[in-house]
Design a protein around this motif. Structure first.
Motif, PDB file in Angstrom:
ATOM      1  N   SER A 156       0.830  -1.209   0.000  1.00 56.92           N
ATOM      2  CA  SER A 156       0.000   0.000   0.000  1.00 56.92           C
ATOM      3  C   SER A 156       0.863   1.256   0.000  1.00 56.92           C
ATOM      4  N   GLU A 157       1.962   1.232   0.766  1.00 61.24           N
ATOM      5  CA  GLU A 157       2.862   2.388   0.798  1.00 61.24           C
ATOM      6  C   GLU A 157       3.476   2.636  -0.578  1.00 61.24           C
ATOM      7  N   GLU A 158       3.832   1.560  -1.261  1.00 59.30           N
ATOM      8  CA  GLU A 158       4.408   1.703  -2.601  1.00 59.30           C
ATOM      9  C   GLU A 158       3.386   2.282  -3.576  1.00 59.30           C
ATOM     10  N   VAL A 159       2.148   1.806  -3.476  1.00 60.63           N
ATOM     11  CA  VAL A 159       1.085   2.322  -4.339  1.00 60.63           C
ATOM     12  C   VAL A 159       0.840   3.798  -4.058  1.00 60.63           C
ATOM     13  N   ALA A 160       0.745   4.174  -2.771  1.00 66.03           N
ATOM     14  CA  ALA A 160       0.505   5.571  -2.402  1.00 66.03           C
ATOM     15  C   ALA A 160       1.635   6.469  -2.876  1.00 66.03           C
ATOM     16  N   ARG A 161       2.863   5.965  -2.787  1.00 63.89           N
ATOM     17  CA  ARG A 161       4.025   6.757  -3.235  1.00 63.89           C
ATOM     18  C   ARG A 161       4.006   6.969  -4.746  1.00 63.89           C
ATOM     19  N   LYS A 162       3.651   5.927  -5.488  1.00 59.60           N
ATOM     20  CA  LYS A 162       3.600   6.057  -6.942  1.00 59.60           C
ATOM     21  C   LYS A 162       2.453   6.957  -7.401  1.00 59.60           C
ATOM     22  N   LEU A 199      -8.833  12.067 -16.728  1.00 56.81           N
ATOM     23  CA  LEU A 199      -8.586  10.630 -16.835  1.00 56.81           C
ATOM     24  C   LEU A 199      -7.515  10.158 -15.857  1.00 56.81           C
ATOM     25  N   GLU A 200      -6.409  10.882 -15.778  1.00 58.03           N
ATOM     26  CA  GLU A 200      -5.318  10.468 -14.888  1.00 58.03           C
ATOM     27  C   GLU A 200      -5.781  10.451 -13.438  1.00 58.03           C
ATOM     28  N   ASN A 201      -6.508  11.477 -13.028  1.00 57.06           N
ATOM     29  CA  ASN A 201      -6.970  11.546 -11.640  1.00 57.06           C
ATOM     30  C   ASN A 201      -7.948  10.420 -11.326  1.00 57.06           C
ATOM     31  N   ARG A 202      -8.810  10.092 -12.300  1.00 57.43           N
ATOM     32  CA  ARG A 202      -9.783   9.020 -12.075  1.00 57.43           C
ATOM     33  C   ARG A 202      -9.105   7.655 -12.004  1.00 57.43           C
ATOM     34  N   LEU A 203      -8.059   7.464 -12.786  1.00 53.23           N
ATOM     35  CA  LEU A 203      -7.300   6.217 -12.711  1.00 53.23           C
ATOM     36  C   LEU A 203      -6.597   6.091 -11.357  1.00 53.23           C
ATOM     37  N   LYS A 204      -5.999   7.183 -10.903  1.00 53.14           N
ATOM     38  CA  LYS A 204      -5.349   7.177  -9.594  1.00 53.14           C
ATOM     39  C   LYS A 204      -6.372   6.891  -8.494  1.00 53.14           C
ATOM     40  N   ARG A 205      -7.527   7.510  -8.605  1.00 54.67           N
ATOM     41  CA  ARG A 205      -8.572   7.311  -7.598  1.00 54.67           C
ATOM     42  C   ARG A 205      -9.006   5.853  -7.545  1.00 54.67           C
ATOM     43  N   ARG A 206      -9.161   5.249  -8.715  1.00 56.65           N
ATOM     44  CA  ARG A 206      -9.596   3.849  -8.765  1.00 56.65           C
ATOM     45  C   ARG A 206      -8.570   2.932  -8.115  1.00 56.65           C
ATOM     46  N   ILE A 207      -7.281   3.165  -8.392  1.00 57.29           N
ATOM     47  CA  ILE A 207      -6.217   2.349  -7.797  1.00 57.29           C
ATOM     48  C   ILE A 207      -6.183   2.540  -6.281  1.00 57.29           C
ATOM     49  N   ALA A 208      -6.322   3.787  -5.832  1.00 56.05           N
ATOM     50  CA  ALA A 208      -6.285   4.078  -4.395  1.00 56.05           C
ATOM     51  C   ALA A 208      -7.463   3.429  -3.670  1.00 56.05           C
ATOM     52  N   VAL A 246     -11.105  10.059  -2.406  1.00 59.69           N
ATOM     53  CA  VAL A 246     -10.076   9.304  -1.687  1.00 59.69           C
ATOM     54  C   VAL A 246     -10.038   9.724  -0.222  1.00 59.69           C
ATOM     55  N   LEU A 247     -10.127  11.016   0.031  1.00 64.47           N
ATOM     56  CA  LEU A 247     -10.136  11.510   1.409  1.00 64.47           C
ATOM     57  C   LEU A 247     -11.328  10.956   2.179  1.00 64.47           C
ATOM     58  N   GLN A 248     -12.485  10.888   1.523  1.00 60.17           N
ATOM     59  CA  GLN A 248     -13.665  10.330   2.173  1.00 60.17           C
ATOM     60  C   GLN A 248     -13.470   8.849   2.484  1.00 60.17           C
ATOM     61  N   GLY A 249     -12.812   8.131   1.560  1.00 62.18           N
ATOM     62  CA  GLY A 249     -12.517   6.724   1.807  1.00 62.18           C
ATOM     63  C   GLY A 249     -11.587   6.538   2.996  1.00 62.18           C
ATOM     64  N   VAL A 250     -10.595   7.405   3.116  1.00 62.83           N
ATOM     65  CA  VAL A 250      -9.679   7.350   4.262  1.00 62.83           C
ATOM     66  C   VAL A 250     -10.435   7.637   5.560  1.00 62.83           C
ATOM     67  N   ASN A 251     -11.304   8.627   5.531  1.00 61.24           N
ATOM     68  CA  ASN A 251     -12.106   8.947   6.721  1.00 61.24           C
ATOM     69  C   ASN A 251     -13.001   7.775   7.119  1.00 61.24           C
ATOM     70  N   ASP A 252     -13.538   7.066   6.129  1.00 65.48           N
ATOM     71  CA  ASP A 252     -14.386   5.906   6.422  1.00 65.48           C
ATOM     72  C   ASP A 252     -13.580   4.806   7.122  1.00 65.48           C
TER      73      ASP A 252
END
Length: 252
Positions: A60-66, A134-143, A219-225
Motif C-alpha cells: 500500500s505504501e508503494e502504491v501511495a508513493r507512486k 482521466l489520470e486523476n480518475r485512474l489514480k482514484r480507482r487504484i487508491a 479518496v479523502l472520504q474513503g480514508v475517513n471511512d
C-alpha cells in the motif's frame, strides 16, 4: 502559492518535520509490532494476520508513493490526444473560412454550420474534460482498490478478538461443545487485545498515506471511512481491556 496569495513571506512550519507521516517509520513500527506478536503468540492466528498486514502495508505504501507522482504514459497519451483534437478543430475552421463566400446561399449555410459547430464544440469540451480528468480518475480507482484491502483486513483483525471475552475469566461459565478454546490468562488476554487495537490504529495510518499523497475528495472520504471503522472496532476492544483492568484493581 497559498502563502503568496495570503501575503505571507514564507511558511513558519518546515514541511516534512512533523507535518506528514513518514512511511518508512510507519512500516518499521508495523514490523516491530509483528515481531512482538510473534514473540508472545507465535502459534496464534493473529500473528499470521500481522505478517500479512505488514506485507499489505508495504504494498500500500508503494502504491501511495507512486500515485503521488504523475503517470507519465497516461499524461503523454492525454496530451497527444488533446493536441490531435485541437489540431483537427483548427483545420476544420481554416477549411470553413477558406471555402466561405459571402452571398445569400452562404448565409443560410453559415447558420446551419454555426449551429452544428456549437454542438461539436460542446462535445469537444466534454471530451477534453474527460481526457483532463482521466489520470486523476485512474489514480482514484487504484487508491480505492488498495483501501478496500485495508478495510477488509481491519474486519479480519476484529474477527480475531471476538471470542476473547474477559467475562469468561471471572464468571467461570461452563463451556459448551461448540465454545471456542480459551487458553489465555488475564495478562495474555490483555496483551492480545492491545495488539489488536494497535493493528487497527496502524491500519488507519496506512490508509492516511493515500490522503497525504493525493488531493482527491473521494479518496479523502474513503480514508475517513476507514478511520471511522477502525475507531469503532477499537472501542469494543478497549471496553474489554477496561473490564480486565477493573477486575484486576478490584482483586487488589
Amino acid at each position: 502559492m497559498i502563502h503568496y496569495l495570503l501575503g505571507l513571506k514564507h511558511s513558519t512550519i518546515k514541511r516534512g518535520k512533523f507535518t506528514e507521516l513518514k512511511a518508512h517509520t510507519l512500516l518499521h513500527t508495523i514490523k516491530k509490532l509483528e515481531q512482538r506478536i510473534g514473540e508472545r503468540f507465535p502459534e496464534s492466528g493473529l500473528y499470521r494476520v500481522s505478517q500479512e498486514f505488514y506485507e499489505l502495508s508495504v504494498e500500500s505504501e508503494e502504491v501511495a508513493r507512486k500515485l503521488s507522482k504523475p503517470l507519465w504514459p497516461i499524461r503523454i497519451a492525454i496530451i497527444v490526444a488533446t493536441c490531435l483534437l485541437l489540431g483537427l478543430v483548427g483545420w476544420a475552421i481554416i477549411q470553413a473560412m477558406h471555402h466561405f463566400q459571402l452571398n445569400t446561399d452562404a448565409v443560410h449555410d453559415l447558420v446551419q454550420a454555426t449551429e452544428s459547430g456549437i454542438n461539436e464544440l460542446i462535445f469537444l469540451a466534454l471530451t477534453l474534460y474527460f481526457l483532463g480528468s482521466l489520470e486523476n480518475r485512474l489514480k482514484r480507482r487504484i487508491a480505492l482498490k488498495a483501501m478496500h484491502q485495508l478495510r477488509s483486513i481491519a474486519h479480519v483483525i476484529d474477527m480475531h478478538q471476538l471470542t476473547k471475552d474477559p467475562a469468561q475469566l471471572f464468571a467461570r461459565l461452563k463451556d459448551t461443545t461448540s465454545s471456542p478454546e480459551r487458553k489465555l490468562d488475564r495478562y495474555q488476554l490483555n496483551r492480545y487485545l492491545d495488539y489488536c487495537s494497535e493493528l487497527l490504529a496502524l491500519t488507519s495510518k496506512i490508509a492516511a498515506l493515500f490522503a497525504q499523497n493525493m488531493d482527491d475528495e473521494i479518496v479523502l472520504q474513503g480514508v475517513n471511512d476507514i478511520e471511522t471503522l477502525t475507531q469503532g472496532l477499537s472501542v469494543k476492544i478497549w471496553q474489554k481491556i477496561m473490564i480486565l483492568d477493573f477486575a484486576e484493581s478490584r482483586d487488589e
